[in-house]
Design a protein around this motif. Structure first.
Motif, PDB file in Angstrom:
ATOM      1  N   MET A 271      40.855  47.202  42.750  1.00  0.00           N
ATOM      2  CA  MET A 271      40.284  47.873  41.587  1.00  0.00           C
ATOM      3  C   MET A 271      39.621  46.835  40.696  1.00  0.00           C
ATOM      4  O   MET A 271      40.254  45.867  40.282  1.00  0.00           O
ATOM      5  CB  MET A 271      41.360  48.622  40.803  1.00  0.00           C
ATOM      6  N   VAL A 272      38.328  47.015  40.452  1.00  0.00           N
ATOM      7  CA  VAL A 272      37.557  46.160  39.555  1.00  0.00           C
ATOM      8  C   VAL A 272      37.346  46.939  38.264  1.00  0.00           C
ATOM      9  O   VAL A 272      36.764  48.035  38.291  1.00  0.00           O
ATOM     10  CB  VAL A 272      36.193  45.786  40.170  1.00  0.00           C
ATOM     11  N   GLY A 273      37.819  46.401  37.155  1.00  0.00           N
ATOM     12  CA  GLY A 273      37.809  47.160  35.911  1.00  0.00           C
ATOM     13  C   GLY A 273      36.475  47.780  35.556  1.00  0.00           C
ATOM     14  O   GLY A 273      36.422  48.927  35.111  1.00  0.00           O
ATOM     15  N   GLU A 274      35.385  47.043  35.765  1.00  0.00           N
ATOM     16  CA  GLU A 274      34.064  47.577  35.428  1.00  0.00           C
ATOM     17  C   GLU A 274      32.985  46.802  36.170  1.00  0.00           C
ATOM     18  O   GLU A 274      33.091  45.578  36.339  1.00  0.00           O
ATOM     19  CB  GLU A 274      33.822  47.479  33.915  1.00  0.00           C
ATOM     20  N   ILE A 275      31.979  47.496  36.617  1.00  0.00           N
ATOM     21  CA  ILE A 275      30.796  46.847  37.195  1.00  0.00           C
ATOM     22  C   ILE A 275      29.767  46.703  36.077  1.00  0.00           C
ATOM     23  O   ILE A 275      29.220  47.705  35.594  1.00  0.00           O
ATOM     24  CB  ILE A 275      30.228  47.660  38.371  1.00  0.00           C
TER      25      ILE A 275
END
Length: 258
Positions: free
Chosen positions: A100-104
């Motif tokens: 999971m990447v918090g935000e692109i």
């Protein structure tokens, strides 16, 4: 979530690889949905073989390890050179199943996330777009080739939060709801899933309006449709739905109401 949305969302998030995006403004509940998804996946993984779930966030909003699931969380630290992109590359060297990447936020993160999803990882992240279809064109705007988006993207979930009519006073206002007429909140959800037809449209560089139209033809209910359903069921008010969807509608139809 409505059962139809939840069933399709669980199916999309049960894949071994691909990228699933959540979209909406700040405060629309994206992180809560992501955390709930990761906990659900980890619990299922423990039943059928342990999953390696890792995150890179900014900030870590609450510790998932305290909920009894084994999820490794890391935080962005720009002073030490840890960004979403560099953190994601470090995570991928540890062979995770789910990331999971918090935000692109930039091209580097977008490309790294897409490549991770194409090499056997299930990737989750968020984007700040008004609706589900716009997430596709946002990735292209960030420099990801349409064919890569089409081959990697599994689903996009757009969401908003609306206040619930306080049942005890029927929305008239009382001490229990601080005279507001509302108590609690629930979500509006719009889920775009990619089948072969939608992937072909994405790969061809279709506009967000074309993707939106095709998705609706294939059964997608918009945020506005979901809001109207909650109004009809006396769960929330029409003004409340308009409050959270007005900017969305204005951007779609040049200021006129849907």
């Amino acid at each position: 979530m409505p059962s139809s949305v939840r069933t399709a969302y669980e199916l999309a998030t049960s894949r071994a690889n691909g990228i699933v995006l959540l979209t909406g403004p700040t405060g629309s509940g994206k992180t809560t949905t992501l955390y709930a998804t990761l906990r659900w996946l980890a619990a299922r993984g423990l039943a059928g073989g342990e999953l390696n779930v890792m995150t890179i966030e900014d900030p870590i909003e609450y510790e998932l390890s305290t909920t009894g699931v084994a999820i490794s969380q890391a935080q962005v630290n720009t002073k030490k050179g840890v960004t979403f992109a560099t953190g994601l590359r470090h995570i991928l060297r540890q062979d995770p199943d789910v990331v999971m990447v918090g935000e692109i936020r930039d091209s580097e993160t977008a490309r790294t996330a897409i490549q991770a999803s194409l090499t056997g990882h299930l990737v989750f992240s968020t984007l700040h777009t008004n609706d589900a279809a716009s997430a596709v064109t946002r990735l292209v705007d960030l420099g990801v080739e349409p064919y890569l988006v089409g081959s990697s993207l599994t689903a996009v979930l757009a969401q908003r939060l609306v206040r619930l009519i306080h049942a005890e006073c029927s929305g008239n206002g009382c001490a229990g709801c601080l005279e507001s007429g509302f108590r609690g909140r629930t979500g509006l959800f719009e889920l775009l899933t990619l089948d072969d037809h939608m992937r072909a449209l994405v790969t061809s560089g279709a506009l967000a309006s074309d993707l939106r139209r095709a998705a609706k033809q294939r059964g997608m209910r918009s945020l506005h449709n979901e809001g109207e359903r909650l109004v009809d069921e006396h769960i929330t008010s029409r003004l409340e739905v308009e409050r959270v969807t007005t900017d969305f509608e204005t951007n779609l139809v040049g200021g006129s109401q849907l």
